[in-house]
Design an enzyme around this catalytic site. Structure first.
Site, PDB file in Angstrom:
ATOM      1  N   HIS A 136      -1.210  -1.303  -4.291  1.00 47.61           N
ATOM      2  CA  HIS A 136      -2.472  -1.007  -3.601  1.00 47.61           C
ATOM      3  C   HIS A 136      -2.504   0.506  -3.326  1.00 47.61           C
ATOM      4  O   HIS A 136      -1.621   1.034  -2.644  1.00 47.61           O
ATOM      5  CB  HIS A 136      -2.518  -1.817  -2.300  1.00 47.61           C
ATOM      6  CG  HIS A 136      -3.760  -1.656  -1.494  1.00 47.61           C
ATOM      7  ND1 HIS A 136      -4.791  -2.579  -1.487  1.00 47.61           N
ATOM      8  CD2 HIS A 136      -4.155  -0.684  -0.630  1.00 47.61           C
ATOM      9  CE1 HIS A 136      -5.743  -2.191  -0.664  1.00 47.61           C
ATOM     10  NE2 HIS A 136      -5.381  -1.037  -0.130  1.00 47.61           N
ATOM     11  N   SER A 150       0.853  -1.200   0.000  1.00 48.42           N
ATOM     12  CA  SER A 150       0.000   0.000   0.000  1.00 48.42           C
ATOM     13  C   SER A 150       0.878   1.235   0.000  1.00 48.42           C
ATOM     14  O   SER A 150       1.659   1.455   0.941  1.00 48.42           O
ATOM     15  CB  SER A 150      -0.886   0.011   1.246  1.00 48.42           C
ATOM     16  OG  SER A 150      -1.343   1.334   1.478  1.00 48.42           O
ATOM     17  N   MET A 165     -11.969   4.487  -0.610  1.00 45.00           N
ATOM     18  CA  MET A 165     -12.635   4.726   0.678  1.00 45.00           C
ATOM     19  C   MET A 165     -13.313   6.075   0.558  1.00 45.00           C
ATOM     20  O   MET A 165     -12.905   7.078   1.173  1.00 45.00           O
ATOM     21  CB  MET A 165     -11.586   4.693   1.808  1.00 45.00           C
ATOM     22  CG  MET A 165     -11.066   3.281   2.066  1.00 45.00           C
ATOM     23  SD  MET A 165      -9.493   3.256   2.942  1.00 45.00           S
ATOM     24  CE  MET A 165      -8.381   3.467   1.561  1.00 45.00           C
ATOM     25  N   MET A 175      -8.813   8.209  -0.252  1.00 45.29           N
ATOM     26  CA  MET A 175      -9.684   8.632   0.858  1.00 45.29           C
ATOM     27  C   MET A 175     -10.204  10.041   0.585  1.00 45.29           C
ATOM     28  O   MET A 175      -9.466  10.891   0.069  1.00 45.29           O
ATOM     29  CB  MET A 175      -8.901   8.617   2.165  1.00 45.29           C
ATOM     30  CG  MET A 175      -8.204   7.295   2.443  1.00 45.29           C
ATOM     31  SD  MET A 175      -7.449   7.283   4.072  1.00 45.29           S
ATOM     32  CE  MET A 175      -6.546   5.733   4.020  1.00 45.29           C
ATOM     33  N   ASP A 222      -4.500   3.640  -1.822  1.00 44.60           N
ATOM     34  CA  ASP A 222      -5.556   4.010  -0.882  1.00 44.60           C
ATOM     35  C   ASP A 222      -6.083   5.402  -1.181  1.00 44.60           C
ATOM     36  O   ASP A 222      -5.376   6.398  -1.047  1.00 44.60           O
ATOM     37  CB  ASP A 222      -5.016   3.941   0.549  1.00 44.60           C
ATOM     38  CG  ASP A 222      -4.871   2.504   1.017  1.00 44.60           C
ATOM     39  OD1 ASP A 222      -5.838   1.736   0.868  1.00 44.60           O
ATOM     40  OD2 ASP A 222      -3.785   2.144   1.508  1.00 44.60           O
ATOM     41  N   MET A 246     -11.282  -5.867   5.450  1.00 43.32           N
ATOM     42  CA  MET A 246     -10.453  -4.906   6.188  1.00 43.32           C
ATOM     43  C   MET A 246     -10.129  -5.456   7.574  1.00 43.32           C
ATOM     44  O   MET A 246     -11.019  -5.921   8.289  1.00 43.32           O
ATOM     45  CB  MET A 246     -11.190  -3.570   6.340  1.00 43.32           C
ATOM     46  CG  MET A 246     -11.408  -2.799   5.049  1.00 43.32           C
ATOM     47  SD  MET A 246      -9.894  -2.428   4.142  1.00 43.32           S
ATOM     48  CE  MET A 246      -8.985  -1.457   5.344  1.00 43.32           C
ATOM     49  N   ASP A 265      -6.465  -6.408   4.379  1.00 46.72           N
ATOM     50  CA  ASP A 265      -5.798  -5.099   4.341  1.00 46.72           C
ATOM     51  C   ASP A 265      -5.843  -4.433   5.709  1.00 46.72           C
ATOM     52  O   ASP A 265      -6.925  -4.202   6.250  1.00 46.72           O
ATOM     53  CB  ASP A 265      -6.536  -4.228   3.302  1.00 46.72           C
ATOM     54  CG  ASP A 265      -5.949  -2.841   3.161  1.00 46.72           C
ATOM     55  OD1 ASP A 265      -4.794  -2.625   3.577  1.00 46.72           O
ATOM     56  OD2 ASP A 265      -6.659  -1.972   2.610  1.00 46.72           O
ATOM     57  N   HIS A 322      -8.195   1.277  -4.029  1.00 46.80           N
ATOM     58  CA  HIS A 322      -9.068   1.011  -2.870  1.00 46.80           C
ATOM     59  C   HIS A 322      -9.798   2.308  -2.545  1.00 46.80           C
ATOM     60  O   HIS A 322      -9.224   3.216  -1.925  1.00 46.80           O
ATOM     61  CB  HIS A 322      -8.209   0.518  -1.697  1.00 46.80           C
ATOM     62  CG  HIS A 322      -8.982   0.287  -0.446  1.00 46.80           C
ATOM     63  ND1 HIS A 322      -8.387   0.102   0.789  1.00 46.80           N
ATOM     64  CD2 HIS A 322     -10.332   0.204  -0.222  1.00 46.80           C
ATOM     65  CE1 HIS A 322      -9.320  -0.077   1.708  1.00 46.80           C
ATOM     66  NE2 HIS A 322     -10.500  -0.004   1.125  1.00 46.80           N
TER      67      HIS A 322
HETATM   68  C1  DX5 Z   1      -6.313   1.707   5.664  1.00 44.79           C
HETATM   69  C2  DX5 Z   1      -5.795   1.343   4.287  1.00 44.79           C
HETATM   70  C3  DX5 Z   1      -4.749   0.260   4.309  1.00 44.79           C
HETATM   71  C4  DX5 Z   1      -3.563   0.593   5.147  1.00 44.79           C
HETATM   72  C5  DX5 Z   1      -2.431  -0.372   4.998  1.00 44.79           C
HETATM   73  O1  DX5 Z   1      -7.274   2.697   5.566  1.00 44.79           O
HETATM   74  O2  DX5 Z   1      -6.839   0.911   3.460  1.00 44.79           O
HETATM   75  O3  DX5 Z   1      -4.395  -0.084   2.992  1.00 44.79           O
HETATM   76  O4  DX5 Z   1      -3.103   1.855   4.917  1.00 44.79           O
HETATM   77  O5  DX5 Z   1      -1.346   0.137   5.714  1.00 44.79           O
HETATM   78  P1  DX5 Z   1      -0.720  -0.627   6.962  1.00 44.79           P
HETATM   79  O6  DX5 Z   1      -0.148  -1.878   6.404  1.00 44.79           O
HETATM   80  O7  DX5 Z   1       0.298   0.340   7.471  1.00 44.79           O
HETATM   81  O8  DX5 Z   1      -1.838  -0.895   7.926  1.00 44.79           O
HETATM   82 ZN    ZN Z   2      -6.269  -0.118   1.552  1.00 49.83          ZN
END
Ligand code: DX5
Ligand code: ZN
Length: 223
Positions: free
Chosen positions: A32, A7, A67, A36, A34, A137, A175, A65
Site C-alpha cells: 500500500h 503501508s 491522496m 500525498m 500512500d 478510511m 485504512d 492510494h
Molecule cells: C493515512 C494513510 C494510511 C496510513 C496507515 O493518510 O492513507 O495508509 O498511513 O498507517 P497507520 O497504519 O500507521 O495508520
Molecule cells: Zn493509505
C-alpha cells in the site's frame, strides 16, 4: 481471512527498497503506497518515480492510494510506474469522478474509490459499478500513526449491502490505525483488506504482525 496491505508510509525511507523487500518476504498480500500532494492533505510523500524504482523489488500487487487533488492528471504515471490498483478519493477535486475511475480501468489497472471519515459512504454508491475495490478510511488521511476511528465501522456493512443489492463482488479495504485490536473490529465488520503501516513496520517481527492480522476472523476475501 482478510488480506494484508502494509503501508510503506511507516517504512524507513532511508532504506525503502530494503523495507519493501522485507515486508514482501514477510507474507504481505499487497504493498500500500500512500501518495500525498500537500494540497488534498497537508503532507507530501512520494510520487511515480519512486513507485517505479520499487516495482522491481516485489512481486506483490501495488496499491497506489492517491491522496491528491486532480488525480486524473497523474493516473498514467502511476500506471506506468507499476501500480496494479489505483485509489482515488471521492472528495478530491477532479473533472469527474466517474471519468477518473474509467480512466484507471482504461490504463489496465483496478479502480478504487476512497471515502474519508466525515464523508457518508453513500456518496460512493453511484460509482459502485465503476470500481474494483472500495477504500474506507478509518483515520483522516495525511499522516500515519493515528488512532482508528471506530465510528466508521458501520460504513462497511452499509457498503456491502449496497454492493450485494447491485450484484457486485467488490472487496472493501480499511485504512488507518489498524492493529490486532482494531483490525479485528474492521474484519468483523466485513473488511476484506486491512492496510496497516505502523503496526507492521514498527513491530519487531513483521511476519508475526502480518500473520496476526491475517488470522482475524472476517469474511472470506474477494479480490
Ligand atoms: C493515512 C494513510 C494510511 C496510513 C496507515 O493518510 O492513507 O495508509 O498511513 O498507517 P497507520 O497504519 O500507521 O495508520
Ligand atoms: Zn493509505
Amino acid at each position: 481471512m482478510p488480506k494484508i496491505a502494509p503501508s510503506i508510509l511507516a517504512a524507513d525511507f532511508s532504506k525503502l527498497g530494503e523495507d519493501v523487500r522485507r515486508v514482501s518476504e514477510a507474507g504481505a498480500d499487497y504493498i500500500h503506497i500512500d501518495v500525498m500532494d500537500g494540497v488534498f492533505v497537508p503532507n507530501i510523500t512520494i510520487g511515480p518515480p519512486v513507485v517505479k524504482r520499487l516495482r522491481d523489488l516485489s512481486d506483490l500487487p501495488f496499491i497506489a492510494h492517491l491522496m491528491i487533488t486532480h488525480p486524473e492528471r497523474h493516473l498514467a504515471a502511476f500506471a506506468e510506474g507499476g501500480s496494479d490498483v489505483i485509489e482515488v478519493h471521492v472528495e478530491a477535486e477532479q473533472e469527474d469522478v466517474r471519468q477518473t475511475l474509467r480512466a484507471v480501468r482504461g490504463l489496465g489497472c483496478k479502480a478504487a474509490l476512497a471515502v474519508n471519515p466525515p464523508t457518508p459512504v453513500e456518496a460512493a454508491f453511484e460509482y459502485f459499478d465503476e470500481i474494483d475495490l472500495l477504500l474506507i478510511m478509518s483515520v483522516n488521511p495525511g499522516f500515519g500513526g493515528q488512532s482508528f476511528m471506530p465510528e466508521v465501522l458501520p460504513k462497511i456493512p452499509a457498503a456491502r449491502a449496497e454492493l450485494i443489492r447491485r450484484g457486485l463482488e467488490v472487496p472493501i479495504e480499511v485504512d488507518g490505525g489498524i492493529n490486532a485490536e482494531t483490525g479485528a473490529l474492521a474484519a468483523g465488520a466485513g473488511a476484506n483488506i486491512l492496510a496497516a503501516g505502523t503496526y507492521v513496520f514498527k513491530s519487531q517481527d513483521m511476519a508475526a504482525a502480518i500473520g496476526a492480522l491475517r488470522s482475524l476472523s472476517g469474511p472470506s476475501s474477494k479480490d
